[in-house]
Design a protein around this motif. Structure first.
Motif, PDB file in Angstrom:
ATOM      1  N   GLY A 318       0.766  -1.239   0.000  1.00 23.21           N
ATOM      2  CA  GLY A 318       0.000   0.000   0.000  1.00 23.21           C
ATOM      3  C   GLY A 318       0.794   1.283   0.000  1.00 23.21           C
ATOM      4  O   GLY A 318       0.236   2.349   0.235  1.00 23.21           O
ATOM      5  N   THR A 322       1.796   1.554  -7.143  1.00 23.67           N
ATOM      6  CA  THR A 322       1.957   0.927  -8.464  1.00 23.67           C
ATOM      7  C   THR A 322       0.716   0.139  -8.858  1.00 23.67           C
ATOM      8  O   THR A 322       0.364   0.064 -10.030  1.00 23.67           O
ATOM      9  N   CYS A 323       0.044  -0.450  -7.886  1.00 18.45           N
ATOM     10  CA  CYS A 323      -1.091  -1.321  -8.210  1.00 18.45           C
ATOM     11  C   CYS A 323      -2.419  -0.560  -8.204  1.00 18.45           C
ATOM     12  O   CYS A 323      -3.475  -1.189  -8.225  1.00 18.45           O
TER      13      CYS A 323
HETATM   14  S1  FES Z   1       0.709   0.076  -3.339  1.00 16.84           S
HETATM   15 FE1  FES Z   1       2.614  -0.831  -3.863  1.00 16.84          FE
HETATM   16  S2  FES Z   1       1.987  -2.665  -4.859  1.00 16.84           S
HETATM   17 FE2  FES Z   1       0.136  -1.855  -4.117  1.00 16.84          FE
END
Ligand code: FES
Length: 363
Positions: A318, A322-323
């Motif tokens: 989190g 990136t995701c």
């Molecule tokens: S916030 Fe880094 S992979 Fe989900």
């Protein structure tokens, strides 16, 4: 602009208009050049073995990289066994380092990326990196003169080393204490540099503390230890980095008494228990037109990957964003904080979100 540079940028623009910026960057990567159109690539300048099961990799990013502050992180992406893998690493140098980046990577026998970086990366290799992110930075202006207590556990030394180096770059290093825990003496990194910095900066104090030393362990973080080695924290800016248990222990001890408390963990906290009965939930992926079924007990990132759907990810806890993905409809829960997100058209991080009911995602 010289004639040659303008010719180069003309041919670059012409090529990009033919194959598109993504195609341009794909071929830049294939040819091992860092001259990408929009993505950040970085060339390995030097690899230092630190003798603590870690190596420091120095990178020169291309001009798409927008800079960083000491204490921030980058994502590193590499192709390993035919799959693109991304992991987050802290930067351990300062922004005055001529736009070079230094990451310190501990070898994790289970870790594909750390194994790859330890065995396959050489001077001249090219890695893809992200822009820098993360908010563990020193204040600017007169506040930076405040006393600081840096608490590092294991790999948590990497971003704190950036902060420490930054404080030592000022004419007189303001009062600074580093308490650095690791298993035993063999695991400590940056030993020579820390000794040198202490010799040059009378207000800097470094204490290495072992948790599993065969000779004598100093024990884990405690109030007595902090009192004894640093003293009162009321005027002190505290920065803590380590595993989530360490960070939470530091927070419980110091967040209310310190002047400021900033912490980052490199392992995710325990997830909040999901009291809902296990259910299978339908997720509609609008862009691909697919509908999949996932459990309400697992993160959306894990669930998508388990079904062979590749999603960009980095830290998986989190932080790096990136995701991030647009949730078009439905309700999710942040599995660390327990907070619900019921809004339509809102951005969620797939790695820390689980579905509460049917969802539509912009994937
Ligand atoms: S916030 Fe880094 S992979 Fe989900």
């Amino acid at each position: 602009m010289s004639l040659q540079t303008s010719k180069q940028s003309f041919s670059k623009r012409a090529l990009a208009s033919l194959i598109g910026p993504d195609g341009y960057d794909f071929w830049a990567r294939e040819f091992g050049t860092t001259a990408a159109w929009q993505r950040c690539f970085a060339r390995v300048l030097c690899v230092e073995r630190n003798g603590c099961n870690s190596l420091s990799i120095h990178l020169r990013p291309n001009k798409n990289f927008a800079g960083f502050q000491a204490g921030q992180h980058i994502n590193v992406t590499a192709e390993i066994e035919g799959r693109r893998l991304t992991r987050s690493y802290s930067l351990s140098n300062t922004a005055n380092s001529a736009m070079n980046l230094e990451i310190t990577v501990r070898h994790d026998p289970q870790g594909k990326m750390s194994g790859h970086l330890h065995t396959a990366i050489k001077v001249g290799s090219v890695l893809e990196i992200s822009q820098a992110f993360g908010g563990m930075s020193l204040p600017s202006g007169p506040e930076c003169e405040n006393p600081a207590l840096l608490l590092a556990a294991g790999s948590g030394i990497s971003p704190l080393m950036g902060l420490l180096r930054q404080r030592c770059e000022t004419k007189t290093c303001p009062p600074t204490t580093l308490l650095y825990w690791d298993y035993d003496d063999a695991h400590f990194c940056f030993k020579d540099e820390l000794n040198q910095l202490c010799a040059n900066n009378p207000q800097l104090h470094v204490h290495r503390l072992t948790t599993r030393s065969a000779a004598q362990a100093d024990g884990r973080i405690s109030e007595e230890q902090i009192k004894q080695l640093h003293g009162d924290c009321r005027d002190t800016m505290v920065y803590a980095c380590g595993g989530s248990d360490f960070v939470e222990a530091a927070r419980a001890l110091l967040s209310t008494q310190a002047r400021d408390f900033t912490a980052e963990a490199f392992t995710p906290p325990a997830t909040t228990a999901n009291s809902e009965v296990q259910q299978q939930i339908a997720i509609q992926l609008n862009r691909s037109g697919r509908t999949i079924t996932v459990s309400n007990q697992e993160s959306l990132l894990d669930a998508l990957e388990a079904q062979g759907i590749a999603v960009e990810s980095g830290c998986r806890m989190g932080i790096c964003n990136t995701c991030s993905c647009q949730k078009l409809q439905g309700s999710t829960t942040n599995q660390f904080s327990g907070e619900q997100n019921n809004a339509t058209n809102s951005s969620i991080r797939l790695c820390i979100s689980r579905a509460n009911g049917p969802l539509q995602l912009d994937l």
